[in-house]
Design a protein around this motif. Structure first.
Motif, PDB file in Angstrom:
ATOM      1  N   SER A   1       0.842  -1.194   0.000  1.00  0.00           N
ATOM      2  CA  SER A   1       0.000   0.000   0.000  1.00  0.00           C
ATOM      3  C   SER A   1       0.879   1.247   0.000  1.00  0.00           C
ATOM      4  CB  SER A   1      -0.922  -0.006   1.225  1.00  0.00           C
ATOM      5  OG  SER A   1      -0.150   0.066   2.408  1.00  0.00           O
ATOM      6  N   GLY A   2       0.262   2.404  -0.173  1.00  0.00           N
ATOM      7  CA  GLY A   2       1.012   3.652  -0.197  1.00  0.00           C
ATOM      8  C   GLY A   2       1.186   4.241   1.189  1.00  0.00           C
ATOM      9  N   LYS A   3       2.284   4.924   1.406  1.00  0.00           N
ATOM     10  CA  LYS A   3       2.502   5.587   2.685  1.00  0.00           C
ATOM     11  C   LYS A   3       1.818   6.961   2.679  1.00  0.00           C
ATOM     12  CE  LYS A   3       6.930   7.684   1.362  1.00  0.00           C
ATOM     13  NZ  LYS A   3       8.374   7.763   1.648  1.00  0.00           N
ATOM     14  N   GLY A   4       1.479   7.430   3.850  1.00  0.00           N
ATOM     15  CA  GLY A   4       0.845   8.739   3.955  1.00  0.00           C
ATOM     16  C   GLY A   4       1.844   9.860   3.774  1.00  0.00           C
ATOM     17  N   GLY A   5       1.399  10.945   3.182  1.00  0.00           N
ATOM     18  CA  GLY A   5       2.279  12.098   3.003  1.00  0.00           C
ATOM     19  C   GLY A   5       2.543  12.805   4.323  1.00  0.00           C
ATOM     20  N   ARG A   6       3.693  13.432   4.415  1.00  0.00           N
ATOM     21  CA  ARG A   6       4.044  14.123   5.664  1.00  0.00           C
ATOM     22  C   ARG A   6       3.383  15.504   5.714  1.00  0.00           C
ATOM     23  NH1 ARG A   6       8.932  14.597   2.660  1.00  0.00           N
ATOM     24  NH2 ARG A   6       9.480  16.784   2.208  1.00  0.00           N
ATOM     25  N   GLY A   7       3.076  15.920   6.912  1.00  0.00           N
ATOM     26  CA  GLY A   7       2.516  17.250   7.104  1.00  0.00           C
ATOM     27  C   GLY A   7       3.569  18.323   6.935  1.00  0.00           C
ATOM     28  N   SER A   8       3.148  19.488   6.514  1.00  0.00           N
ATOM     29  CA  SER A   8       4.087  20.588   6.284  1.00  0.00           C
ATOM     30  C   SER A   8       4.307  21.383   7.579  1.00  0.00           C
ATOM     31  CB  SER A   8       3.541  21.514   5.195  1.00  0.00           C
ATOM     32  OG  SER A   8       4.378  22.643   5.037  1.00  0.00           O
ATOM     33  N   MET A   9       5.567  21.804   7.767  1.00  0.00           N
ATOM     34  CA  MET A   9       5.924  22.638   8.914  1.00  0.00           C
ATOM     35  C   MET A   9       6.369  23.999   8.377  1.00  0.00           C
ATOM     36  SD  MET A   9       8.468  21.682  12.033  1.00  0.00           S
ATOM     37  CE  MET A   9       9.793  21.259  10.921  1.00  0.00           C
ATOM     38  N   HIS A  10       5.426  24.905   8.274  1.00  0.00           N
ATOM     39  CA  HIS A  10       5.700  26.174   7.614  1.00  0.00           C
ATOM     40  C   HIS A  10       5.127  27.315   8.442  1.00  0.00           C
ATOM     41  CE1 HIS A  10       5.234  29.410   4.571  1.00  0.00           C
ATOM     42  NE2 HIS A  10       6.332  28.879   4.066  1.00  0.00           N
ATOM     43  N   LEU A  11       5.910  28.403   8.574  1.00  0.00           N
ATOM     44  CA  LEU A  11       5.457  29.589   9.282  1.00  0.00           C
ATOM     45  C   LEU A  11       5.363  30.745   8.286  1.00  0.00           C
ATOM     46  CD1 LEU A  11       7.637  29.377  12.518  1.00  0.00           C
ATOM     47  CD2 LEU A  11       5.237  28.759  12.229  1.00  0.00           C
ATOM     48  N   LYS A  12       4.210  31.337   8.228  1.00  0.00           N
ATOM     49  CA  LYS A  12       3.965  32.411   7.280  1.00  0.00           C
ATOM     50  C   LYS A  12       4.508  33.732   7.843  1.00  0.00           C
ATOM     51  CE  LYS A  12       0.333  34.237   4.328  1.00  0.00           C
ATOM     52  NZ  LYS A  12      -1.108  34.146   3.972  1.00  0.00           N
ATOM     53  N   HIS A  13       5.351  34.412   7.032  1.00  0.00           N
ATOM     54  CA  HIS A  13       5.956  35.679   7.466  1.00  0.00           C
ATOM     55  C   HIS A  13       6.034  36.573   6.227  1.00  0.00           C
ATOM     56  CE1 HIS A  13       9.458  37.873   9.707  1.00  0.00           C
ATOM     57  NE2 HIS A  13       8.388  38.631   9.547  1.00  0.00           N
ATOM     58  N   VAL A  14       5.034  37.439   6.053  1.00  0.00           N
ATOM     59  CA  VAL A  14       4.949  38.287   4.865  1.00  0.00           C
ATOM     60  C   VAL A  14       4.847  39.755   5.301  1.00  0.00           C
ATOM     61  CG1 VAL A  14       3.902  36.502   3.460  1.00  0.00           C
ATOM     62  CG2 VAL A  14       2.438  38.038   4.769  1.00  0.00           C
ATOM     63  N   LYS A  15       4.957  40.640   4.316  1.00  0.00           N
ATOM     64  CA  LYS A  15       4.881  42.080   4.579  1.00  0.00           C
ATOM     65  C   LYS A  15       3.511  42.441   5.155  1.00  0.00           C
ATOM     66  CE  LYS A  15       5.870  46.493   2.302  1.00  0.00           C
ATOM     67  NZ  LYS A  15       6.218  47.144   1.010  1.00  0.00           N
ATOM     68  N   TYR A  16       3.540  43.315   6.121  1.00  0.00           N
ATOM     69  CA  TYR A  16       2.353  43.768   6.830  1.00  0.00           C
ATOM     70  C   TYR A  16       1.702  42.671   7.687  1.00  0.00           C
ATOM     71  CZ  TYR A  16       2.847  47.398   3.309  1.00  0.00           C
ATOM     72  OH  TYR A  16       3.354  48.367   2.485  1.00  0.00           O
ATOM     73  N   ASN A  17       2.286  41.502   7.730  1.00  0.00           N
ATOM     74  CA  ASN A  17       1.731  40.438   8.572  1.00  0.00           C
ATOM     75  C   ASN A  17       2.893  39.595   9.094  1.00  0.00           C
ATOM     76  OD1 ASN A  17       0.144  38.631   9.898  1.00  0.00           O
ATOM     77  ND2 ASN A  17      -0.781  37.709   8.067  1.00  0.00           N
ATOM     78  N   TYR A  18       3.655  40.189   9.999  1.00  0.00           N
ATOM     79  CA  TYR A  18       4.857  39.527  10.471  1.00  0.00           C
ATOM     80  C   TYR A  18       4.542  38.384  11.436  1.00  0.00           C
ATOM     81  CZ  TYR A  18       7.176  43.496   8.351  1.00  0.00           C
ATOM     82  OH  TYR A  18       7.625  44.430   7.447  1.00  0.00           O
ATOM     83  N   ASN A  19       3.363  38.356  11.947  1.00  0.00           N
ATOM     84  CA  ASN A  19       2.963  37.273  12.849  1.00  0.00           C
ATOM     85  C   ASN A  19       1.884  36.422  12.187  1.00  0.00           C
ATOM     86  OD1 ASN A  19       4.694  38.160  14.952  1.00  0.00           O
ATOM     87  ND2 ASN A  19       3.199  39.756  15.473  1.00  0.00           N
ATOM     88  N   GLY A  20       2.142  36.007  10.952  1.00  0.00           N
ATOM     89  CA  GLY A  20       1.148  35.227  10.205  1.00  0.00           C
ATOM     90  C   GLY A  20       0.851  33.876  10.834  1.00  0.00           C
ATOM     91  N   GLY A  21       1.815  33.348  11.526  1.00  0.00           N
ATOM     92  CA  GLY A  21       1.584  32.087  12.227  1.00  0.00           C
ATOM     93  C   GLY A  21       1.757  30.864  11.345  1.00  0.00           C
ATOM     94  N   PRO A  22       1.454  29.684  11.878  1.00  0.00           N
ATOM     95  CA  PRO A  22       1.644  28.433  11.138  1.00  0.00           C
ATOM     96  C   PRO A  22       0.588  28.272  10.049  1.00  0.00           C
ATOM     97  CG  PRO A  22       0.604  27.985  13.232  1.00  0.00           C
ATOM     98  CD  PRO A  22       0.933  29.444  13.235  1.00  0.00           C
ATOM     99  N   ASP A  23       1.000  27.765   8.904  1.00  0.00           N
ATOM    100  CA  ASP A  23       0.032  27.496   7.829  1.00  0.00           C
ATOM    101  C   ASP A  23       0.401  26.224   7.064  1.00  0.00           C
ATOM    102  OD1 ASP A  23       2.265  28.342   6.477  1.00  0.00           O
ATOM    103  OD2 ASP A  23       1.155  29.574   5.041  1.00  0.00           O
ATOM    104  N   GLY A  24       1.077  25.298   7.745  1.00  0.00           N
ATOM    105  CA  GLY A  24       1.457  24.043   7.094  1.00  0.00           C
ATOM    106  C   GLY A  24       0.259  23.116   6.922  1.00  0.00           C
ATOM    107  N   GLY A  25       0.068  22.593   5.709  1.00  0.00           N
ATOM    108  CA  GLY A  25      -1.065  21.718   5.408  1.00  0.00           C
ATOM    109  C   GLY A  25      -0.798  20.262   5.773  1.00  0.00           C
ATOM    110  N   ASP A  26      -1.871  19.470   5.739  1.00  0.00           N
ATOM    111  CA  ASP A  26      -1.784  18.047   6.065  1.00  0.00           C
ATOM    112  C   ASP A  26      -1.322  17.239   4.858  1.00  0.00           C
ATOM    113  OD1 ASP A  26      -2.850  18.857   8.444  1.00  0.00           O
ATOM    114  OD2 ASP A  26      -4.906  18.237   7.941  1.00  0.00           O
ATOM    115  N   GLY A  27      -0.725  16.100   5.139  1.00  0.00           N
ATOM    116  CA  GLY A  27      -0.325  15.184   4.072  1.00  0.00           C
ATOM    117  C   GLY A  27      -1.500  14.359   3.568  1.00  0.00           C
ATOM    118  N   GLY A  28      -1.378  13.872   2.352  1.00  0.00           N
ATOM    119  CA  GLY A  28      -2.448  13.078   1.756  1.00  0.00           C
ATOM    120  C   GLY A  28      -2.393  11.622   2.207  1.00  0.00           C
ATOM    121  N   LYS A  29      -3.508  10.939   2.060  1.00  0.00           N
ATOM    122  CA  LYS A  29      -3.628   9.518   2.432  1.00  0.00           C
ATOM    123  C   LYS A  29      -2.984   8.632   1.361  1.00  0.00           C
ATOM    124  CE  LYS A  29      -7.158   5.927   2.964  1.00  0.00           C
ATOM    125  NZ  LYS A  29      -6.725   5.199   1.766  1.00  0.00           N
ATOM    126  N   GLY A  30      -2.302   7.604   1.783  1.00  0.00           N
ATOM    127  CA  GLY A  30      -1.726   6.647   0.839  1.00  0.00           C
ATOM    128  C   GLY A  30      -2.787   5.745   0.243  1.00  0.00           C
TER     129      GLY A  30
END
Length: 386
Positions: free
Chosen positions: A16-45
Motif C-alpha cells: 500500500s502507499g505511505k501517507g504524506g508528511r505534514g508541512s511545517m511552515h510559518l507564514k511571514h509576509v509584509k504587513y503580517n509579520y505574525n502570520g503564524g503556522p500554515d502548514g497543510g496536512d499530508g495526503g492519504k496513501g
C-alpha cells in the motif's frame, strides 16, 4: 482456449502507499509579520483492494504481474494546502478466489461473489501539518507529523471453482467423457491416464430450462492428499461444490474399495468434504449386462444413491440427471449450503508443503524492491514577500 490459459494459483507482492508528511511552515509576509503556522496536512496513501469480478474465470491476468503497489500520499504544503491522496490499486479476481499470506500460510480473506470488495492493505494516513497544532499557548508550533508507513504483504491467490456438482474419480474413470456427453463442454479425451490436466466446467441442461454446473478435475490416485499425482493441486476445486459425484468404472475388480479409497483421500485432504451430499456413478456400463449389474448392486455402499451409466451410449444419463437434481435441491443440502455461506471455514496452509506446492505451480521467489525510507521532516522556513 489453450490449456495453458487456465491459471488458478499466483503469488504477488502487494504494497500500500505511505501517507504524506505534514508541512511545517510559518507564514511571514509584509504587513503580517505574525502570520503564524500554515502548514497543510499530508495526503492519504493508496490502499490495495480485492474485488470480485464475474467476467474473470482464471487468474491469468495476474500471472506475470508480480508486484502491485499503490500510490503514496502527497506531502502537505504552505498556505494550508492538503497533499494529494494516493490512488488505490484495485485487483479484480474471479469469484471463488481465496487469499493466503505466503510467508505464514495464514488464511486472509475469501472473494465469494461479484462486486465484493475487501481492503487487503490499508494505505497510511497523512500526517498533520503544524497548522493543526496551533493553540493559545503554542502559537508557532515548529513540528508536524510524518505520514503513516506503508503496509506490505506477499500473498497467494488460489481459485476454487464454483460449481454445483464436482466429479471425483481415478484417472480414466470417464469423467471428461461424461462432461462432454451431458454438456457442450469439450474437454480433452484420450485413452491414457491424466488426460485432464486442468479443471473444466460444463453447464448441464435439465427439464423446464433448468440447469446446473458440473466441474471436472484431474484424476485422483491413492496418496493424492499427500501430493502424489495431481490431486493436491486440484482437490481444492471441489471444496465449493454442493454435491460430489464419485465415478468408478464398472469393469473394476472391487467398486466399493475404489470408492472408499477416493473417500479416504478427501478425508485426508479436508474432513469437511465428507459432510457434502454424495452420489456414486458406475461408469462404462456398456461393458456389462443386466444380470451383472444386478449382482454388483448388492456389493455397493448403501448410504448413497447409485446410478449405472454409460456416457458413450447415453445409458442411464437421464436417470443420473434426475438423481443429481434431486440431491442438489434436497432440503438438507439447501440448509447445508446456507450454513456454509455463513460460516465457511478455510484452513491455513501447511507450511511444510508450501514450498513443494509453489514449486509444482512454477512460482519462483519474488524479487523484492527496496522500501523507500520515510523522508525526514524539512526544517521550518520563513517566507518573505515584497
Amino acid at each position: 482456449m489453450a490449456e495453458s490459459n487456465f491459471v488458478d494459483y499466483v503469488k504477488i507482492l502487494c504494497r500500500s502507499g505511505k501517507g504524506g508528511r505534514g508541512s511545517m511552515h510559518l507564514k511571514h509576509v509584509k504587513y503580517n509579520y505574525n502570520g503564524g503556522p500554515d502548514g497543510g496536512d499530508g495526503g492519504k496513501g493508496g490502499s490495495i483492494i480485492l474485488r470480485g469480478n464475474h467476467n474473470y474465470w482464471t487468474l491469468l491476468h495476474l500471472k506475470y504481474q508480480r508486484h502491485i503497489f499503490a500510490e503514496h500520499g502527497g506531502n502537505g504544503g504552505k498556505d494550508k494546502c492538503h497533499g494529494t491522496d494516493g490512488k488505490d490499486q484495485i485487483i479484480d479476481v474471479p469469484c471463488g478466489t481465496v487469499v493466503y499470506n505466503a510467508e505464514t500460510g495464514k488464511y486472509v480473506c475469501d472473494i465469494a461473489y461479484d462486486g465484493q470488495e475487501i481492503v487487503l492493505l490499508k494505505g497510511g494516513r497523512g500526517g498533520l501539518g503544524n497548522f493543526q497544532f496551533r493553540s493559545a499557548t503554542n502559537q508557532a508550533p515548529r513540528y508536524a507529523q510524518p505520514g503513516e508507513p506503508m503496509q506490505e504483504m506477499t500473498i497467494i491467490l488460489e481459485l476454487k471453482l464454483l460449481a454445483d456438482v464436482g466429479l471425483v474419480g481415478f484417472p480414466n474413470a470417464g469423467k471428461s467423457t461424461l462432461v462432454a456427453a451431458m454438456s457442450n463442454a469439450r474437454p480433452k479425451i484420450a485413452n491414457y491416464p491424466f488426460t485432464t490436466m486442468e479443471p473444466s466446467l460444463g453447464i448441464v441442461a435439465y427439464r423446464d430450462n433448468k440447469s446446473f454446473v458440473m466441474a471436472d478435475i484431474p484424476g485422483i490416485i491413492e496418496g493424492a492428499s499427500e501430493g502424489k499425482g495431481l490431486g493436491l493441486r486440484f482437490l481444492r476445486h471441489i471444496e465449493r461444490n454442493s454435491l460430489l459425484l464419485f465415478m468408478v468404472p464398472g469393469d473394476t475388480d472391487d467398486i466399493k474399495r475404489e470408492y472408499e479409497i477416493l473417500l479416504n483421500e478427501l478425508r485426508q485432504f479436508n474432513p469437511e468434504l465428507l459432510s457434502k451430499h454424495r452420489v456414486l456413478a458406475v461408469t462404462k456400463c456398456d461393458l456389462l449386462d443386466d444380470e451383472l449389474m444386478d449382482m454388483l448392486r448388492d456389493t455397493l455402499p448403501d448410504d448413497l444413491p447409485v446410478v449405472f451409466i454409460s456416457a458413450v451410449t447415453g445409458f442411464g444419463l437421464s436417470e443420473l440427471k434426475d438423481v443429481l437434481w434431486a440431491e442438489l435441491n434436497a432440503e438438507s443440502n439447501k440448509l447445508q449450503g446456507i450454513m456454509a455461506e455463513d460460516s465457511l471455514v478455510h484452513r491455513d496452509k501447511d507450511m511444510g508443503r508450501l514450498a513443494e506446492e509453489m514449486a509444482a505451480e512454477g512460482e519462483d521467489d519474488i524479487e523484492y524492491v527496496d522500501v523507500e525510507d520515510i523522508d525526514e521532516l524539512e526544517d521550518f522556513e520563513y517566507e518573505d514577500e515584497a
